[in-house]
Design an enzyme around this catalytic site. Structure first.
Site, short mmCIF file in Angstrom:
data_model
loop_
_atom_site.label_atom_id
_atom_site.label_comp_id
_atom_site.label_asym_id
_atom_site.label_seq_id
_atom_site.Cartn_x
_atom_site.Cartn_y
_atom_site.Cartn_z
N TYR A 65 97.03 -16.49 1.63
CA TYR A 65 97.48 -15.50 1.14
C TYR A 65 98.15 -15.48 -0.27
CZ TYR A 65 102.19 -15.72 2.30
OH TYR A 65 103.48 -16.15 2.53
N ASP A 170 104.20 -7.35 6.44
CA ASP A 170 103.11 -8.05 5.49
C ASP A 170 101.65 -7.83 5.82
OD1 ASP A 170 104.78 -9.81 6.89
OD2 ASP A 170 103.62 -11.21 6.26
N ILE A 242 109.61 -4.65 2.16
CA ILE A 242 109.45 -2.98 1.34
C ILE A 242 108.18 -3.16 0.30
CG2 ILE A 242 110.61 -1.32 -0.15
CD1 ILE A 242 113.18 -2.26 0.79
#
Length: 399
Positions: A65, A170, A242
């Site tokens: 990722y 995530d 966030i």
């Protein structure tokens, strides 16, 4: 005689070293002082990591990722500039990891690692550009993983096979933008409700009641050591968490039709988190590592989460999901970001400071996810989450 040999050897080594340095400099891409931050960032990455699989000092090609987050930013820069070097960087990565039969190197579906889905986003555009069926084969393979991905009792995707009944914040970014693009493109949108459900579960279970900000993870079984025994949430509100949540929302909404009833729900979630994230800003307009506790010993302004939030605010406003005032917030925070974190060298390449190391939960040795654990995690320079998110924000703000 020995003296002459020594001097000769010294000059020989010096010459080789100098030639090597010159060759390195010749291979580097130049960027001017007047170039945009987006170009400076992209060139910094290209010069430091000539092959995208090398990002963050990775020693062997890896389907990961971190690479896909960075290359997703390159894709947006390519679509804006049409500069083929950015597209080629993405394609070289895909071709390094995908063999002639459309198999991903060292990929094992049985790991059910949701992070593995994220690089699949890169293949939609590559397939459109090249019509290479290997890319479509991998896209379908990753869709198959989501089809059988283990789920919590409420229907949320497990983060990994080794983390039973756990949703990590995530994970929304890792899976949902890919999932949304796939289902709209190839399934007439049949899975849009399932995608919305993933966000609903996060909204209902991972958001702190007081601040409206997300914790990093939720164990529906409440059995793991880090889980709150009443709520199942992990202990800490992490600024990068966030950011993951906000980026997942704005990038999933790219593919969510306005005609779908759940679209308004996702937009409302984005408005809610935008409002609460701006409330959590420091006086400088940036965000702390532990976002809700600026006074915590060892806490620091963190660059990756800050850049992710800036990008999501700007994109949300540009797309009309958020009030235009959030674009101004993003621009102010971007300027503060450059002042706080970004330095340039004589080649106009950049260094971004104060990037949180990769923190996690559980595992061996056990990571308790405490506020102190996050605050004490060593900050780095130029780690991919910050470089990628800064590039994304620069492209979105045309900086």
């Amino acid at each position: 005689m020995n003296y002459k040999k020594t001097v000769f050897a010294f000059f020989l080594l010096y010459s080789i070293f100098t030639i090597g340095q010159n060759n390195d400099n010749q291979n580097k891409i130049a960027v001017s002082t007047n170039s945009k931050w987006s170009e400076k960032t992209a060139v910094t990455i290209l010069n430091k990591y000539p092959k995208a699989w090398q990002i963050d000092g990775t020693e062997k090609p890896k389907w990961d990722y971190k690479m896909s987050l960075t290359l997703s930013a390159f894709e947006k820069l390519y679509l804006k500039t049409k500069d083929k070097k950015y597209l080629n960087y993405i394609k070289e990565y895909a071709d390094e990891l995908i063999d002639s039969n459309g198999n991903i190197a060292k990929y094992d579906i049985k790991e059910y690692n949701i992070d593995y889905v994220n690089p699949g986003k890169l293949l939609f555009n590559l397939y459109e550009e090249t019509k290479d069926n290997r890319y479509l084969t991998v896209i379908k393979q990753l869709r198959t993983q989501l089809e059988s991905q283990p789920r919590t009792p409420s229907g949320g995707f497990w983060h990994k096979q080794i983390y039973p009944n756990q949703m990590w914040i995530d994970g929304l970014y890792m899976a949902e933008p890919f999932y949304a693009q796939y289902t709209v493109k190839y399934e007439k949108g049949k899975s849009l409700d399932d995608i919305a459900k993933q966000f609903e579960l996060v909204h209902n279970h991972l958001l702190d009641k007081k601040t409206g900000l997300p914790y990093q993870a939720w164990d529906e079984s409440k059995e793991i050591g880090w889980a709150n025994k009443e709520t199942g949430t992990s202990p800490t509100i992490w600024s990068r968490g966030i950011g993951w949540y906000m980026m997942a929302l704005v990038e999933t909404l790219d593919y969510f039709p306005k005609s779908n009833p759940k679209q308004k729900e996702l937009v409302s979630y984005l408005n809610e988190i935008a409002k609460n994230s701006v409330k959590a800003q420091s006086s400088s307009g940036l965000w702390y590592q532990v976002a809700d506790k600026p006074e915590l010993a060892g806490n620091y302004l963190e660059s990756s989460g800050s850049a992710m939030i800036i990008y999501a605010l700007a994109k949300g406003a540009d797309k009309g999901y958020l009030n235009v005032s959030y674009k101004k917030d993003a621009q102010k925070s971007f300027d503060a970001y450059v002042k706080e974190f970004v330095k340039t060298n004589e080649n106009n390449e950049i260094t971004i400071s104060n990037v949180s190391s990769n923190v996690g939960l559980g595992g061996k040795p056990f990571r308790d996810g405490s506020n102190e654990y996050y605050a004490k995690s060593k900050a780095k320079d130029n780690s991919s989450p910050a470089l990628a998110a800064f590039l994304l924000s620069a492209v979105e703000l045309n900086k």
